[in-house]
Motif scaffolding. Structure first.
Motif, PDB file in Angstrom:
ATOM      1  N   TYR A 281       0.873  -1.302   0.115  1.00  0.00           N
ATOM      2  CA  TYR A 281       0.111   0.290   0.024  1.00  0.00           C
ATOM      3  C   TYR A 281       0.878   1.394  -0.055  1.00  0.00           C
ATOM      4  O   TYR A 281       0.272   2.281  -0.337  1.00  0.00           O
ATOM      5  CB  TYR A 281      -0.799  -0.203   1.413  1.00  0.00           C
ATOM      6  N   CYS A 282       2.210   1.367   0.716  1.00  0.00           N
ATOM      7  CA  CYS A 282       2.955   2.498   0.468  1.00  0.00           C
ATOM      8  C   CYS A 282       4.302   2.279   0.223  1.00  0.00           C
ATOM      9  O   CYS A 282       5.083   3.363  -0.015  1.00  0.00           O
ATOM     10  CB  CYS A 282       3.097   2.990   2.023  1.00  0.00           C
ATOM     11  N   GLY A 346       5.626   4.578   6.441  1.00  0.00           N
ATOM     12  CA  GLY A 346       4.679   3.471   6.444  1.00  0.00           C
ATOM     13  C   GLY A 346       2.969   4.059   6.354  1.00  0.00           C
ATOM     14  O   GLY A 346       2.877   5.128   5.991  1.00  0.00           O
ATOM     15  N   CYS A 347       2.140   3.096   6.761  1.00  0.00           N
ATOM     16  CA  CYS A 347       0.794   3.568   6.398  1.00  0.00           C
ATOM     17  C   CYS A 347      -0.076   2.495   7.580  1.00  0.00           C
ATOM     18  O   CYS A 347       0.580   1.697   8.308  1.00  0.00           O
ATOM     19  CB  CYS A 347       0.285   3.343   5.053  1.00  0.00           C
ATOM     20  N   CYS A 350       0.429  -1.157   7.314  1.00  0.00           N
ATOM     21  CA  CYS A 350       1.598  -1.853   7.930  1.00  0.00           C
ATOM     22  C   CYS A 350       2.076  -1.666   9.156  1.00  0.00           C
ATOM     23  O   CYS A 350       3.149  -1.707   9.459  1.00  0.00           O
ATOM     24  CB  CYS A 350       2.819  -1.771   6.669  1.00  0.00           C
TER      25      CYS A 350
HETATM   26 ZN   LIG Z   1       2.279   0.521   4.327  1.00  0.00          ZN
END
Ligand SMILES: [Zn+2]
Length: 422
Positions: A281-282, A346-347, A350
């Protein structure tokens, strides 16, 4: 009396710190914990892919109590510290039950204990999900379909190999095949007979009515006796799958041949290195730096047009096999266009680490006639590796590069694989 109460105080303190360590691992997605004596501290380290991160240093004076409590948990012999021991344990944390595999191994200064959290092995797990794809996956599926011979499963750590063994055994059709599993620990294979191997697995094999089982799983081959016994058992009607520690498929073939001293029946080898994936995702894409281009040339000969063509063709196959989340290739026929790294922020997916779940880098070696002929003539690993690659094997490092192009892992991981797998 005073002494007793203080030692039971220590015991309960250690028990609660064990719980805390496991809780901490669970909440950050870690599955393997190493506890070992350091010079001044007990080192507690978490494994993420191939990396070990120090998460805690505890007073050195508690080491014996630590070993004792962990061994008690897994019903290991607390009086023995000079031999490796394996066991399973159940533990309750925040009113949820978790299953652990505990391994104690003697080291210079005491014992190193490894805890694997095994309860959350996903039931829907498959070889594809572990990162096996394309030609390597085909080879494994074809081998499984033949239903006879020997498959060795190898990785630098034991646990990832045992996970693969479990997945392979789970694919066996139990209507037409009966399975026996011989292991240091119960792999809980449905419809299988589990034979607990005590100190010496070799003892348990003769007690097994071989004719009764068409598929046999062996959780760990750690002695030449056992290797020879398995080699003798390999008959046309049986499929044996065994965990055999080694860092590459070719390395495993060579060690196996040396152990059993016979190259007429070389095994089929699946080799895996478990590494940390990037959070999908990131993750951040970027153009390789000058230094990384140099590393690509040194490790992969990417300046050679034939090699680059091959890499790009493989990446296209990987896209077809849905490896990675985009269809845009990270290479063309001339060069590597982009790589990926973790996002430092990060997001939420995670837990702000930038990393995702562990993924496997694979190498699958088939015992071809050429390999059979040359093995045992003191050829180097590199020579044999080149023969296998010439015959279509995708090496660990090439699989790692393709996964980096697909945005699944970062380039540092690729270089780490090149360093350990040659
Ligand atoms: Zn992430």
């Amino acid at each position: 009396m005073g002494r007793e109460s203080s030692s039971s105080g220590t015991a309960s303190l250690i028990k609660s710190s064990i719980n805390q360590i496991i809780d901490n691992a669970l909440s950050t997605g870690v599955r393997t914990i190493h506890i070992e004596p350091g010079r001044n501290y007990i080192l507690v380290r978490f494994r993420r892919g191939s990396k070990l991160e120090v998460v805690n240093k505890l007073p050195r004076s508690n080491i014996l109590e630590f070993s004792k409590q962990l061994k008690k948990l897994a019903n290991l012999d607390i009086r023995k510290s000079s031999i490796p021991q394996y066991g399973k344990a159940k533990i309750e944390i925040n009113s949820k039950s978790h299953e652990l595999q505990i391994v104690s191994v003697p080291v210079l200064d005491g014992e190193k204990i490894t805890i694997d959290i095994i309860d959350s092995v996903d039931k829907r797990q498959s070889l594809e999900k572990l990162g096996l794809w394309g030609e390597s996956l085909n080879r494994v599926q074809q081998k499984l379909a033949t239903n006879h011979g020997l498959i060795l499963i190898t990785s630098p750590q034991i646990k990832p190999s045992q996970d693969i063994l479990r997945i392979l055994l789970n694919t066996v059709d139990t209507n037409s095949h009966s399975i026996a599993y011989i292991g240091p620990t119960d792999a809980k294979i449905p419809n299988s007979t589990y034979i607990r191997a005590e100190d010496n697995f070799v003892k348990s094999i003769p007690t097994l009515d071989i004719g009764k089982y068409s598929v046999i799983g062996v959780g760990m081959v750690n002695t030449s006796n056992l290797a020879c016994r398995i080699s003798e058992l390999v008959v046309k009607r049986q499929l044996i799958m065994a965990v055999f520690p080694s860092s590459t498929a070719i390395g495993a073939l060579i060690s196996w041949q040396r152990l059993v001293g016979d190259s007429s029946d070389l095994p089929f080898v699946i080799s895996e290195h478990q590494v940390t994936s990037l959070c999908q995702y990131c993750k951040v894409s970027y153009e390789p730096t000058v230094f990384e281009r140099l590393q690509l040339v040194t490790n992969f000969n990417t300046d050679n047009p034939t090699t680059m063509n091959h890499v790009h063709a493989l990446e296209k196959l990987a896209i077809k096999a849905s490896l990675g989340d985009s269809n845009e290739p990270g290479s063309d026929t001339k060069k590597v266009l982009r790589l990926f790294r973790r996002s430092t922020e990060g997001c939420r997916h995670c837990n702000f680490s930038g990393y995702g779940e562990d993924i496997g880098i694979f190498e699958v070696a088939e015992p071809t006639d050429t390999l059979r002929t040359v093995i045992g003539h003191n050829n180097s690993v590199i020579e044999l590796q080149n023969i296998a690659v010439g015959e279509g094997m995708i090496s660990l490092k090439l699989d790692a590069l393709i996964k980096a192009l697909r945005g699944i892992i970062d380039f540092k991981t690729v270089i780490a694989i090149c360093a350990t797998a040659g």
